[in-house]
Design an enzyme around this catalytic site. Sequence first.
Site, PDB file in Angstrom:
ATOM      1  N   HIS A  67     -79.401 -76.146 -31.392  1.00  0.00           N
ATOM      2  CA  HIS A  67     -79.873 -77.474 -30.982  1.00  0.00           C
ATOM      3  C   HIS A  67     -78.782 -78.523 -31.211  1.00  0.00           C
ATOM      4  O   HIS A  67     -78.688 -79.118 -32.280  1.00  0.00           O
ATOM      5  CB  HIS A  67     -81.129 -77.851 -31.774  1.00  0.00           C
ATOM      6  CG  HIS A  67     -81.792 -79.100 -31.275  1.00  0.00           C
ATOM      7  ND1 HIS A  67     -83.117 -79.361 -31.471  1.00  0.00           N
ATOM      8  CD2 HIS A  67     -81.315 -80.148 -30.569  1.00  0.00           C
ATOM      9  CE1 HIS A  67     -83.427 -80.527 -30.926  1.00  0.00           C
ATOM     10  NE2 HIS A  67     -82.340 -81.032 -30.375  1.00  0.00           N
ATOM     11  N   HIS A  69     -76.399 -81.798 -29.084  1.00  0.00           N
ATOM     12  CA  HIS A  69     -76.222 -82.655 -27.903  1.00  0.00           C
ATOM     13  C   HIS A  69     -74.723 -82.869 -27.728  1.00  0.00           C
ATOM     14  O   HIS A  69     -74.095 -83.504 -28.556  1.00  0.00           O
ATOM     15  CB  HIS A  69     -76.940 -83.988 -28.094  1.00  0.00           C
ATOM     16  CG  HIS A  69     -78.418 -83.833 -28.297  1.00  0.00           C
ATOM     17  ND1 HIS A  69     -79.310 -83.837 -27.245  1.00  0.00           N
ATOM     18  CD2 HIS A  69     -79.148 -83.626 -29.413  1.00  0.00           C
ATOM     19  CE1 HIS A  69     -80.539 -83.650 -27.719  1.00  0.00           C
ATOM     20  NE2 HIS A  69     -80.469 -83.522 -29.032  1.00  0.00           N
ATOM     21  N   LEU A  70     -74.191 -82.315 -26.656  1.00  0.00           N
ATOM     22  CA  LEU A  70     -72.751 -82.460 -26.425  1.00  0.00           C
ATOM     23  C   LEU A  70     -72.443 -83.641 -25.503  1.00  0.00           C
ATOM     24  O   LEU A  70     -71.280 -83.986 -25.304  1.00  0.00           O
ATOM     25  CB  LEU A  70     -72.175 -81.167 -25.846  1.00  0.00           C
ATOM     26  CG  LEU A  70     -72.279 -79.953 -26.780  1.00  0.00           C
ATOM     27  CD1 LEU A  70     -71.688 -78.717 -26.125  1.00  0.00           C
ATOM     28  CD2 LEU A  70     -71.593 -80.215 -28.114  1.00  0.00           C
ATOM     29  N   ARG A  71     -73.476 -84.247 -24.939  1.00  0.00           N
ATOM     30  CA  ARG A  71     -73.380 -85.520 -24.206  1.00  0.00           C
ATOM     31  C   ARG A  71     -72.630 -85.448 -22.868  1.00  0.00           C
ATOM     32  O   ARG A  71     -72.579 -86.431 -22.157  1.00  0.00           O
ATOM     33  CB  ARG A  71     -72.733 -86.611 -25.062  1.00  0.00           C
ATOM     34  CG  ARG A  71     -73.454 -86.892 -26.355  1.00  0.00           C
ATOM     35  CD  ARG A  71     -74.850 -87.418 -26.123  1.00  0.00           C
ATOM     36  NE  ARG A  71     -75.491 -87.800 -27.380  1.00  0.00           N
ATOM     37  CZ  ARG A  71     -76.788 -87.721 -27.593  1.00  0.00           C
ATOM     38  NH1 ARG A  71     -77.603 -87.290 -26.655  1.00  0.00           N
ATOM     39  NH2 ARG A  71     -77.305 -88.091 -28.747  1.00  0.00           N
ATOM     40  N   ASP A 159     -85.995 -81.465 -24.241  1.00  0.00           N
ATOM     41  CA  ASP A 159     -85.712 -82.156 -25.502  1.00  0.00           C
ATOM     42  C   ASP A 159     -85.395 -83.629 -25.297  1.00  0.00           C
ATOM     43  O   ASP A 159     -84.636 -84.007 -24.412  1.00  0.00           O
ATOM     44  CB  ASP A 159     -84.540 -81.496 -26.228  1.00  0.00           C
ATOM     45  CG  ASP A 159     -84.292 -82.150 -27.569  1.00  0.00           C
ATOM     46  OD1 ASP A 159     -85.274 -82.468 -28.249  1.00  0.00           O
ATOM     47  OD2 ASP A 159     -83.129 -82.372 -27.929  1.00  0.00           O
ATOM     48  N   HIS A 186     -89.937 -80.340 -27.823  1.00  0.00           N
ATOM     49  CA  HIS A 186     -89.773 -81.539 -28.634  1.00  0.00           C
ATOM     50  C   HIS A 186     -91.188 -82.089 -28.794  1.00  0.00           C
ATOM     51  O   HIS A 186     -91.700 -82.741 -27.895  1.00  0.00           O
ATOM     52  CB  HIS A 186     -88.853 -82.518 -27.890  1.00  0.00           C
ATOM     53  CG  HIS A 186     -88.734 -83.863 -28.530  1.00  0.00           C
ATOM     54  ND1 HIS A 186     -87.537 -84.377 -28.947  1.00  0.00           N
ATOM     55  CD2 HIS A 186     -89.647 -84.808 -28.818  1.00  0.00           C
ATOM     56  CE1 HIS A 186     -87.722 -85.586 -29.450  1.00  0.00           C
ATOM     57  NE2 HIS A 186     -88.997 -85.866 -29.387  1.00  0.00           N
ATOM     58  N   ASN A 290     -85.272 -89.354 -34.327  1.00  0.00           N
ATOM     59  CA  ASN A 290     -86.402 -88.889 -33.537  1.00  0.00           C
ATOM     60  C   ASN A 290     -86.497 -87.379 -33.697  1.00  0.00           C
ATOM     61  O   ASN A 290     -85.586 -86.677 -33.259  1.00  0.00           O
ATOM     62  CB  ASN A 290     -86.208 -89.248 -32.066  1.00  0.00           C
ATOM     63  CG  ASN A 290     -87.324 -88.716 -31.196  1.00  0.00           C
ATOM     64  OD1 ASN A 290     -88.188 -87.989 -31.649  1.00  0.00           O
ATOM     65  ND2 ASN A 290     -87.303 -89.074 -29.926  1.00  0.00           N
ATOM     66  N   ASP A 317     -79.514 -80.631 -34.677  1.00  0.00           N
ATOM     67  CA  ASP A 317     -79.858 -81.746 -33.792  1.00  0.00           C
ATOM     68  C   ASP A 317     -78.707 -82.759 -33.769  1.00  0.00           C
ATOM     69  O   ASP A 317     -78.916 -83.967 -33.822  1.00  0.00           O
ATOM     70  CB  ASP A 317     -81.173 -82.414 -34.208  1.00  0.00           C
ATOM     71  CG  ASP A 317     -81.728 -83.316 -33.107  1.00  0.00           C
ATOM     72  OD1 ASP A 317     -81.098 -83.400 -32.024  1.00  0.00           O
ATOM     73  OD2 ASP A 317     -82.771 -83.955 -33.335  1.00  0.00           O
TER      74      ASP A 317
END
Lengths: 456, 370
Positions: A67, A69-71, A159, A186, A290, A317
Amino acid sequence: MSSPRALHFRGARIIDPLSQRDETGELLVVNDTIQSIAFGGRVDAPKHAEVIECAGAILCPGLIDPHVHLREPGGEAKETILTGTQSAAAGGFTTVCCMPNTSPCLDTAMSVRFVEGRAAAAASARVFVVGAATVSRKGEQLAPMASMAHAGAVAFSDDGDGIASAGMMRRVLEVCRSLDRAFMQHCQDASLSEGGLVNEGSVATRLGLAPWPRDAEEVMLERDLRLNGRLDARYHAQHLSSGGSARILREARARLGADRAHRISGEASPHHLLLTCDACEGYNTGAKMNPPLRTQWDINELKLAIADGTIDVLATDHAPHTIAEKSRDFASAPFGIIGLECALALYTKALVEDGVIDWPRLVCLLTLQPARLCGLDRRVAGIGTLTVGGVADLTLIDPQQKWTIRADAFKSKSRNCPFDGLSVRGKAILTIRAGEVLFREDPVAQPQRAAVATGS
Amino acid sequence: MARSASQTTQALRDIGPDLRLPFAARLRLPLLNRFAAASGIRIPPLRLWATVSRVTRPSIIQRSFGPDFLALEGVCATELTSILDDAERLLPCAVGDAPAARVLEGKLIANLFFEDSTRTRVSFEIAARRLGAEVVNLSASGSSASKGESLVDTSRNIEAMGVDCLVVRCAISGGAALVAANVRCAVVNAGDGRHEHPTQGLLDLLTLRRHLGNLRGKRVAIVGDIANSRVARSTTHGLVALGAQVVAVGPPALVPSSWGALVSGENISISHDMDSIIGEIDAIIMLRIQTERAADRGVAPDYRFAYGLTEARRRRLRPDALILHPGPMNRGVEIDDAVADDAFSSVIFEQVSAGVAVRMAILSRVCGRR
């Protein structure tokens, strides 16, 4: 022609979650595979092999984070696939699974191939794509999950948002079941969390910030588990924050029985095990998460759930945001913190030092369990395990090394880490993917570390 | 107050640095305080009477700075009493019956209102003018200007023009503290989102004190939209500090169950039954339903039936009980016309006068003494 590349690990505490062995021994890597493992003995290494003296450091499968986030695409000011995977390698992770909430959203086969191509070019940690389950993650229309799975998506998730409609949720679970892919939820019922910023309770009340009750997570988790009771998809609840959710998951797993319990799982993240909503005092956007940080009771319940196996996947995350974004006021600053480079130390602090689980179990929750969740073995044989003939994705961990978390020194492009300045113990000192060294700790920077002397 | 051209240029240059420092300054997790202390990082507390530690930038505008006034939470009884005594002395000046000492002569105060307001802005303006200060007003309501980023940018720009005090009203909880952490001049909170409205709290205290005397042991009910009310927070903090008992009354959607944890101790209670407490209180503060903060979704159409201050309920109040309302009123919803208009039982307009007095007291504290 030169002889094959070889790495000879000596004096390592070898932990393999698959065979459940935890013994001192030697391990030999030739090219990209594990050639031999000798628990309590010696391997027959070729003369030219690079010798790595481990001095009792833990040698385990490369860590896997299901999990992050590589954006990229769309959020390159926060992180790119290059910086994100370098950050992963520096934290001991050889594999990450990236979430689809980019811009545009990863909801087509083409976007899955885009990410895989960028990851190949970055040549750092492996990246597997978690595709969106619905178009644009809106929860209204099924995404082309079959073609995405064919292109390489290892799991599906919306997610950032839960799938609000029960009817759509059922469709998604049916498709995931047919594709043999996990669905990662999520859990957030938007009608209960709407506008919420901080855990419902005294901190939210005093600061005048909109409250975010635990119910928002628990109601959706309960609904999903109910729906999945008949469908039997591989269901995974992401970043659990509420102690109540842990209890719900425990009961559901008990109902399924020992042989089916692995069809549902839950995930914890370091911040939900170490921080409470008190961290939001003074409108500290560094603690805006979040789902939100909750209370000590929730931390205790989540730890209990990790101890008894209810929660059997750990993630970070990793959620990069720019300094400017996090410098806004509390309501308009984005949710989330980065975690790849300090997660191992934070899990050591929260779980091992606290006696919740031991090192072999921690290794299992950070390697084999996420590999199973995402079916990564289908893509890379032996990933998440130490298997002779399997891929040589390895992490060498010095469990005793004391260091101070310095966000400024992170390889990640972002700095939003509320643990900046914290003294911790436990560090990945060598990260190897398919026999290639992705990260080796600079011996000058950390003189007090265990010896990782190399010779030939 | 003359400033050289080079100083002004420096000041303007100083407005636009990146936001790295404020971010660092806001990493102040209580959990991590000791680690921060060990590593030499200063993590300023953000609560809030007295000086808030500023972001450490090189001191370019050479001036001594007063304290901010951001909240009533944490203000002790001694300090509150001292402010209220000042305000009480200033009351004749506030309403124009006596001339005030012009302690703010030569000062420039900017009213920075990112959210609509009439009475609070005018009240601050009159308070500042009566003390001799110059006042500029900036209204920037509307979505883009209400965002935190431009809140800070705008404040820094206004500050660079040489103001001594920013009076800030915004829709963001914590907005005034965010401004205070990013400017060097004094900051007065004129209402920040759902958080606090400390001068309104003070004027409630002053009004109550003038009628009830010492507030220790007095019972005060606050009725209505507690969850979304900054007035309820400030007034409750002040009342509890002075030893009064506060009962929060309203439907469950508007009175959070965690309200009792607002301050430690036994002086706060919650009731969802207005009729059960109406006969036992010394004063009742009626709050407006804040539709702009979406409170109306938790409010049933029979709100007046359950929580309105009707004629019938007014008759059940003790004869000497006070009725307060921070305004503006929704007549016929939380308070009936006749009750609101009844000059004998209502001190609502006296609150407005008290508002000018407490704001005079606060302004002279934060930027009057050099």
